[in-house]
Design a protein around this motif. Structure first.
Motif, PDB file in Angstrom:
ATOM      1  N   VAL A   1     -43.536 -55.048  54.316  1.00 48.48           N
ATOM      2  CA  VAL A   1     -42.160 -53.963  53.655  1.00 48.48           C
ATOM      3  C   VAL A   1     -43.292 -53.164  52.538  1.00 48.48           C
ATOM      4  O   VAL A   1     -43.410 -53.752  52.079  1.00 48.48           O
ATOM      5  CB  VAL A   1     -41.689 -54.519  53.642  1.00 48.48           C
ATOM      6  N   THR A   2     -42.962 -51.915  52.795  1.00 55.13           N
ATOM      7  CA  THR A   2     -42.989 -50.570  52.240  1.00 55.13           C
ATOM      8  C   THR A   2     -42.664 -50.340  51.643  1.00 55.13           C
ATOM      9  O   THR A   2     -40.977 -50.341  51.789  1.00 55.13           O
ATOM     10  CB  THR A   2     -44.460 -49.850  52.675  1.00 55.13           C
ATOM     11  N   LYS A   3     -42.677 -50.341  49.967  1.00 52.48           N
ATOM     12  CA  LYS A   3     -41.575 -49.891  48.896  1.00 52.48           C
ATOM     13  C   LYS A   3     -41.687 -48.647  48.645  1.00 52.48           C
ATOM     14  O   LYS A   3     -42.997 -48.442  48.895  1.00 52.48           O
ATOM     15  CB  LYS A   3     -41.690 -51.035  47.736  1.00 52.48           C
ATOM     16  N   ALA A   4     -40.541 -47.976  48.329  1.00 50.47           N
ATOM     17  CA  ALA A   4     -40.743 -46.550  47.975  1.00 50.47           C
ATOM     18  C   ALA A   4     -41.280 -46.368  47.179  1.00 50.47           C
ATOM     19  O   ALA A   4     -41.117 -47.836  46.339  1.00 50.47           O
ATOM     20  CB  ALA A   4     -39.314 -46.297  48.205  1.00 50.47           C
ATOM     21  N   PRO A   5     -41.688 -45.629  47.325  1.00 44.30           N
ATOM     22  CA  PRO A   5     -42.514 -45.030  45.085  1.00 44.30           C
ATOM     23  C   PRO A   5     -41.473 -45.001  44.557  1.00 44.30           C
ATOM     24  O   PRO A   5     -40.760 -44.606  44.611  1.00 44.30           O
ATOM     25  CB  PRO A   5     -43.776 -43.884  45.483  1.00 44.30           C
ATOM     26  N   ALA A   6     -41.702 -46.026  43.065  1.00 48.10           N
ATOM     27  CA  ALA A   6     -40.352 -45.211  41.678  1.00 48.10           C
ATOM     28  C   ALA A   6     -40.854 -44.355  41.708  1.00 48.10           C
ATOM     29  O   ALA A   6     -41.385 -43.360  41.832  1.00 48.10           O
ATOM     30  CB  ALA A   6     -41.296 -46.181  40.738  1.00 48.10           C
ATOM     31  N   LYS A   7     -39.207 -43.685  41.541  1.00 46.67           N
ATOM     32  CA  LYS A   7     -38.946 -42.614  41.025  1.00 46.67           C
ATOM     33  C   LYS A   7     -39.410 -41.963  38.979  1.00 46.67           C
ATOM     34  O   LYS A   7     -39.240 -43.076  38.998  1.00 46.67           O
ATOM     35  CB  LYS A   7     -37.532 -42.063  40.942  1.00 46.67           C
ATOM     36  N   LYS A   8     -39.467 -40.970  39.502  1.00 42.30           N
ATOM     37  CA  LYS A   8     -40.312 -40.429  38.197  1.00 42.30           C
ATOM     38  C   LYS A   8     -39.278 -39.723  37.009  1.00 42.30           C
ATOM     39  O   LYS A   8     -38.665 -38.927  37.794  1.00 42.30           O
ATOM     40  CB  LYS A   8     -41.811 -39.871  38.043  1.00 42.30           C
ATOM     41  N   ALA A   9     -39.211 -39.577  36.047  1.00 41.34           N
ATOM     42  CA  ALA A   9     -38.401 -39.181  35.496  1.00 41.34           C
ATOM     43  C   ALA A   9     -38.415 -37.942  35.642  1.00 41.34           C
ATOM     44  O   ALA A   9     -40.308 -36.963  35.246  1.00 41.34           O
ATOM     45  CB  ALA A   9     -38.436 -39.778  33.859  1.00 41.34           C
ATOM     46  N   VAL A  10     -37.803 -36.718  35.505  1.00 39.25           N
ATOM     47  CA  VAL A  10     -38.474 -35.632  35.513  1.00 39.25           C
ATOM     48  C   VAL A  10     -38.285 -35.034  34.037  1.00 39.25           C
ATOM     49  O   VAL A  10     -37.208 -34.985  33.465  1.00 39.25           O
ATOM     50  CB  VAL A  10     -37.376 -34.152  36.524  1.00 39.25           C
ATOM     51  N   ALA A  11     -39.442 -34.039  34.215  1.00 39.54           N
ATOM     52  CA  ALA A  11     -39.317 -33.715  32.746  1.00 39.54           C
ATOM     53  C   ALA A  11     -38.900 -32.545  32.530  1.00 39.54           C
ATOM     54  O   ALA A  11     -39.213 -31.118  33.340  1.00 39.54           O
ATOM     55  CB  ALA A  11     -40.577 -33.252  31.882  1.00 39.54           C
ATOM     56  N   LYS A  12     -37.806 -32.197  31.601  1.00 40.86           N
ATOM     57  CA  LYS A  12     -36.607 -31.243  31.390  1.00 40.86           C
ATOM     58  C   LYS A  12     -38.168 -29.558  30.381  1.00 40.86           C
ATOM     59  O   LYS A  12     -38.776 -30.311  30.233  1.00 40.86           O
ATOM     60  CB  LYS A  12     -35.969 -31.582  30.140  1.00 40.86           C
ATOM     61  N   LYS A  13     -38.572 -29.051  31.180  1.00 38.18           N
ATOM     62  CA  LYS A  13     -38.495 -27.527  30.898  1.00 38.18           C
ATOM     63  C   LYS A  13     -37.777 -27.211  29.644  1.00 38.18           C
ATOM     64  O   LYS A  13     -37.004 -26.593  30.064  1.00 38.18           O
ATOM     65  CB  LYS A  13     -39.021 -26.596  31.779  1.00 38.18           C
ATOM     66  N   ALA A  14     -38.823 -26.574  28.982  1.00 36.59           N
ATOM     67  CA  ALA A  14     -38.590 -26.302  27.465  1.00 36.59           C
ATOM     68  C   ALA A  14     -38.185 -24.645  27.692  1.00 36.59           C
ATOM     69  O   ALA A  14     -39.090 -23.869  28.336  1.00 36.59           O
ATOM     70  CB  ALA A  14     -39.458 -26.180  26.297  1.00 36.59           C
ATOM     71  N   VAL A  15     -36.869 -24.033  27.316  1.00 40.57           N
ATOM     72  CA  VAL A  15     -36.808 -22.995  27.665  1.00 40.57           C
ATOM     73  C   VAL A  15     -37.198 -21.951  26.564  1.00 40.57           C
ATOM     74  O   VAL A  15     -36.184 -22.447  25.183  1.00 40.57           O
ATOM     75  CB  VAL A  15     -35.610 -22.614  27.366  1.00 40.57           C
ATOM     76  N   ALA A  16     -37.816 -20.881  26.354  1.00 38.70           N
ATOM     77  CA  ALA A  16     -38.263 -19.868  25.379  1.00 38.70           C
ATOM     78  C   ALA A  16     -37.047 -19.338  24.952  1.00 38.70           C
ATOM     79  O   ALA A  16     -36.687 -18.918  25.932  1.00 38.70           O
ATOM     80  CB  ALA A  16     -39.593 -19.248  25.361  1.00 38.70           C
ATOM     81  N   LYS A  17     -36.559 -19.183  23.675  1.00 41.48           N
ATOM     82  CA  LYS A  17     -35.583 -18.711  23.174  1.00 41.48           C
ATOM     83  C   LYS A  17     -35.920 -17.249  22.623  1.00 41.48           C
ATOM     84  O   LYS A  17     -37.068 -16.967  22.003  1.00 41.48           O
ATOM     85  CB  LYS A  17     -34.516 -19.325  21.448  1.00 41.48           C
ATOM     86  N   ALA A  18     -35.521 -15.983  23.443  1.00 38.84           N
ATOM     87  CA  ALA A  18     -35.959 -14.752  23.679  1.00 38.84           C
ATOM     88  C   ALA A  18     -35.164 -14.014  21.421  1.00 38.84           C
ATOM     89  O   ALA A  18     -34.276 -13.846  21.589  1.00 38.84           O
ATOM     90  CB  ALA A  18     -35.842 -13.888  24.151  1.00 38.84           C
TER      91      ALA A  18
END
Length: 57
Positions: free
Chosen positions: A39-56
């Motif tokens: 049985v081939t297991k699906a790759p583990a889901k990685k946590a998506v890093a939130k992008k930092a928004v630069a404040k204007a």
């Protein structure tokens, strides 16, 4: 050598065990149990890093 002797076929039948003196042959026409499928297991889901928004400002 009788029912209590576990080294004889008669003793194996009495004790309901299988071994060198009493081979356990499968029934003709019955297939052997299927081995574990690969049985081939699906790759583990990685946590998506939130992008930092630069404040204007």
């Amino acid at each position: 050598m009788g029912k209590g002797d576990r080294k004889t076929a008669k003793g194996k039948r009495y004790n309901a065990s299988y071994g060198n003196s009493r081979k356990h042959n499968s029934v003709v026409g019955v297939t052997a149990p299927v081995t574990a499928k690969s049985v081939t297991k699906a790759p583990a889901k990685k946590a998506v890093a939130k992008k930092a928004v630069a404040k204007a400002g």
